[in-house]
Design a protein around this motif. Structure first.
Motif, PDB file in Angstrom:
ATOM      1  N   LEU A  31       9.353  -7.763 -13.412  1.00 11.79           N
ATOM      2  CA  LEU A  31       7.973  -7.490 -13.017  1.00 11.79           C
ATOM      3  C   LEU A  31       6.992  -8.293 -13.872  1.00 11.79           C
ATOM      4  O   LEU A  31       6.031  -8.875 -13.356  1.00 11.79           O
ATOM      5  CB  LEU A  31       7.677  -5.992 -13.136  1.00 11.79           C
ATOM      6  CG  LEU A  31       6.235  -5.559 -12.825  1.00 11.79           C
ATOM      7  CD1 LEU A  31       5.875  -5.883 -11.384  1.00 11.79           C
ATOM      8  CD2 LEU A  31       6.053  -4.061 -13.091  1.00 11.79           C
ATOM      9  N   CYS A  35       4.405 -11.160 -12.470  1.00 10.50           N
ATOM     10  CA  CYS A  35       2.946 -11.069 -12.676  1.00 10.50           C
ATOM     11  C   CYS A  35       2.406 -12.311 -13.384  1.00 10.50           C
ATOM     12  O   CYS A  35       1.372 -12.863 -12.986  1.00 10.50           O
ATOM     13  CB  CYS A  35       2.612  -9.817 -13.475  1.00 10.50           C
ATOM     14  SG  CYS A  35       2.971  -8.263 -12.600  1.00 10.50           S
ATOM     15  N   SER A  38       2.501 -15.289 -11.019  1.00 15.64           N
ATOM     16  CA  SER A  38       1.453 -15.163 -10.007  1.00 15.64           C
ATOM     17  C   SER A  38       0.088 -15.517 -10.571  1.00 15.64           C
ATOM     18  O   SER A  38      -0.705 -16.214  -9.917  1.00 15.64           O
ATOM     19  CB  SER A  38       1.432 -13.735  -9.436  1.00 15.64           C
ATOM     20  OG  SER A  38       2.658 -13.424  -8.804  1.00 15.64           O
ATOM     21  N   VAL A  39      -0.196 -15.053 -11.793  1.00 15.73           N
ATOM     22  CA  VAL A  39      -1.464 -15.393 -12.433  1.00 15.73           C
ATOM     23  C   VAL A  39      -1.566 -16.901 -12.628  1.00 15.73           C
ATOM     24  O   VAL A  39      -2.621 -17.514 -12.398  1.00 15.73           O
ATOM     25  CB  VAL A  39      -1.606 -14.658 -13.782  1.00 15.73           C
ATOM     26  CG1 VAL A  39      -2.804 -15.189 -14.561  1.00 15.73           C
ATOM     27  CG2 VAL A  39      -1.758 -13.160 -13.560  1.00 15.73           C
ATOM     28  N   LYS A 331       6.632  -0.252  -9.351  1.00 17.59           N
ATOM     29  CA  LYS A 331       6.697  -1.681  -9.646  1.00 17.59           C
ATOM     30  C   LYS A 331       6.267  -2.512  -8.448  1.00 17.59           C
ATOM     31  O   LYS A 331       5.640  -3.565  -8.603  1.00 17.59           O
ATOM     32  CB  LYS A 331       8.123  -2.055 -10.071  1.00 17.59           C
ATOM     33  CG  LYS A 331       8.567  -1.423 -11.368  1.00 17.59           C
ATOM     34  CD  LYS A 331       9.909  -1.945 -11.829  1.00 17.59           C
ATOM     35  CE  LYS A 331      11.047  -1.419 -10.975  1.00 17.59           C
ATOM     36  NZ  LYS A 331      12.366  -1.821 -11.512  1.00 17.59           N
ATOM     37  N   VAL A 334       2.404  -2.817  -8.096  1.00 14.07           N
ATOM     38  CA  VAL A 334       1.870  -3.719  -9.121  1.00 14.07           C
ATOM     39  C   VAL A 334       2.235  -5.168  -8.802  1.00 14.07           C
ATOM     40  O   VAL A 334       1.402  -6.078  -8.916  1.00 14.07           O
ATOM     41  CB  VAL A 334       2.408  -3.326 -10.518  1.00 14.07           C
ATOM     42  CG1 VAL A 334       1.982  -4.351 -11.566  1.00 14.07           C
ATOM     43  CG2 VAL A 334       1.905  -1.938 -10.904  1.00 14.07           C
ATOM     44  N   GLY A 335       3.473  -5.398  -8.385  1.00 18.61           N
ATOM     45  CA  GLY A 335       3.888  -6.749  -8.026  1.00 18.61           C
ATOM     46  C   GLY A 335       3.068  -7.316  -6.881  1.00 18.61           C
ATOM     47  O   GLY A 335       2.682  -8.498  -6.901  1.00 18.61           O
ATOM     48  N   PHE A 338      -0.375  -8.704  -7.741  1.00 14.86           N
ATOM     49  CA  PHE A 338      -0.407 -10.043  -8.328  1.00 14.86           C
ATOM     50  C   PHE A 338       0.106 -11.107  -7.359  1.00 14.86           C
ATOM     51  O   PHE A 338      -0.456 -12.211  -7.288  1.00 14.86           O
ATOM     52  CB  PHE A 338       0.427 -10.070  -9.618  1.00 14.86           C
ATOM     53  CG  PHE A 338      -0.220  -9.384 -10.779  1.00 14.86           C
ATOM     54  CD1 PHE A 338      -0.966 -10.102 -11.695  1.00 14.86           C
ATOM     55  CD2 PHE A 338      -0.094  -8.013 -10.963  1.00 14.86           C
ATOM     56  CE1 PHE A 338      -1.579  -9.486 -12.771  1.00 14.86           C
ATOM     57  CE2 PHE A 338      -0.695  -7.375 -12.033  1.00 14.86           C
ATOM     58  CZ  PHE A 338      -1.445  -8.115 -12.942  1.00 14.86           C
TER      59      PHE A 338
END
Length: 393
Positions: A31, A35, A38-39, A331, A334-335, A338
């Protein structure tokens, strides 16, 4: 899942939840990697995006404009961008002229950066909305686009643009009403002593087809050519011309729907266990389904109201995230928060670059919905071929 004893599954769920702890899922390396990656994609693709235009600048100059301290350290500018000039002056009491900005900074912050911010919101909303619908229907092929929500929201916004122009200030609410109505129609069509994943998908296709036909019919009632062009651009899903007004329109609904989605992750995990197991855990299945569907519709409506109908993001992103972090919705949500923005910002840059390759200039802009459709269509076919049984999750 259906062959498992509900009471045994409920006990297993409780014991696993106790072992994992409340925040153990945050330490998942997969995870964290997702993230961070992705950022990185959002930052790099965003910098490329804000470098394009009639005033071309290198990526380094674009980055310097983004982190210009004249904006970042001046609350008046930030409040004006995110809240609007009127609210900024009300909050700060400042009535004079704001200090001048460098040309590059002015272009980036006034014109180009809002497009990236809107893409982030749209990707976030559509990804989380798709993940919720997949939990509600226990169907990996579900999404706002497949279940008719996008078409219902789209029809209501077209009505607002063409017939009820006074409603343009509350487009997210209008879109939410249309999306919820469409989903309720899909649910009623699919209901036959309960619903099944296959019937929900087929009912969604039926409702989407009918609503898309009505959307096309709306063009014949528009006398203003400008309205027609706006509607066509909107129905293909586009970020062209978006600004801080669209950011301000989507921001409150995005915050609300993402917060509620994060709070509801446990309920989504319970739904995946099946109806009988969920009931044995004390969950009112129909109420939870309706509440979760409302959150998903609101999230999808917030994105549709500012960017139009962007297809397949709600289908692709949850599936990709699930393959990386697993099926735990703590999870997964949240995934999606992002990975959704990474796909949208990347697709928008791809649309811009594709148009440049075709035309040889950087003036044209291909609607981002075309790119997501070109990617999502084959991926949807891949999912259908991969699954031995529709509705398998």
């Amino acid at each position: 899942m259906s062959n498992t004893d509900p009471s045994a599954a409920a006990e297993e769920f409780k014991s696993r939840r106790a072992e994992e702890g409340r925040l153990a899922w945050v330490q998942d390396p997969s995870l964290i990697t997702l993230c961070l990656a992705s950022v990185g994609i959002v930052v790099l693709a965003g910098l490329v995006q804000i470098s394009f235009g009639s005033y071309t600048m290198p990526v380094s100059q674009a980055w310097q404009a983004v982190i210009d301290t004249d904006v970042l350290f001046d609350a008046r500018w930030l409040l004006q961008f995110f809240l609007g000039e009127e609210l900024m002056r009300t909050v700060t009491g400042f009535q004079g002229e704001l200090p001048e900005l460098a040309t590059g900074t002015l272009i980036v912050w006034n014109i180009r950066l809002p497009r990236v911010v809107v893409a982030v919101f749209v990707g976030m909303n559509l990804a989380v909305s798709g993940a919720i619908f997949q939990a509600v229907t226990r169907n990996e092929l579900a999404s706002p686009f497949i279940l008719g929500v996008s078409s219902g929201a789209g029809l209501m916004i077209l009505l607002s643009l063409v017939v009820f122009s006074s409603l343009s200030t509350v487009l997210p609410l209008v879109a939410a009403l249309g999306g919820m109505a469409a989903f309720l129609i899909v649910y009623l069509i699919a209901w036959k002593n309960g619903t099944s994943p296959v019937r929900l998908v087929l009912a969604g296709v039926i409702v989407s087809t009918v609503f898309q036909s009505l959307q096309t019919a709306m063009f014949f009632f528009a006398d203003d050519l400008g309205v027609v062009q706006t509607a066509i651009q909107w129905t293909t899903g586009s970020l062209t011309g978006v600004g801080w007004a669209q950011v301000r329109m989507a921001l409150p609904w995005t915050i609300i729907s993402m917060f509620l989605a994060a709070l509801s992750s446990r309920q989504m995990n319970v739904l995946l266990l099946g109806e009988q197991t969920a009931k044995s855990l004390g969950v009112s299945v129909e109420r939870v389904r309706f509440a979760l569907s409302s959150i998903a519709v609101l999230a999808a409506a917030a994105s549709i109201a500012v960017a139009g109908i962007v297809s397949f993001v709600g289908l692709i992103v949850p599936h990709l995230v699930r393959n990386i972090v697993g099926t735990n919705y703590k999870k997964l949500v949240v995934g999606c928060l992002f990975a959704g923005p990474a796909l949208m910002v990347g697709a928008d840059v791809g649309a811009r670059l594709g148009m440049m390759v075709v035309t040889g200039t950087n003036g044209g802009q291909l609607p981002v919905g075309i790119v997501t459709g070109l990617v999502g269509g084959p991926y949807f076919l891949y999912l259908m071929r991969k699954k031995q049984e529709l509705g398998e999750i």
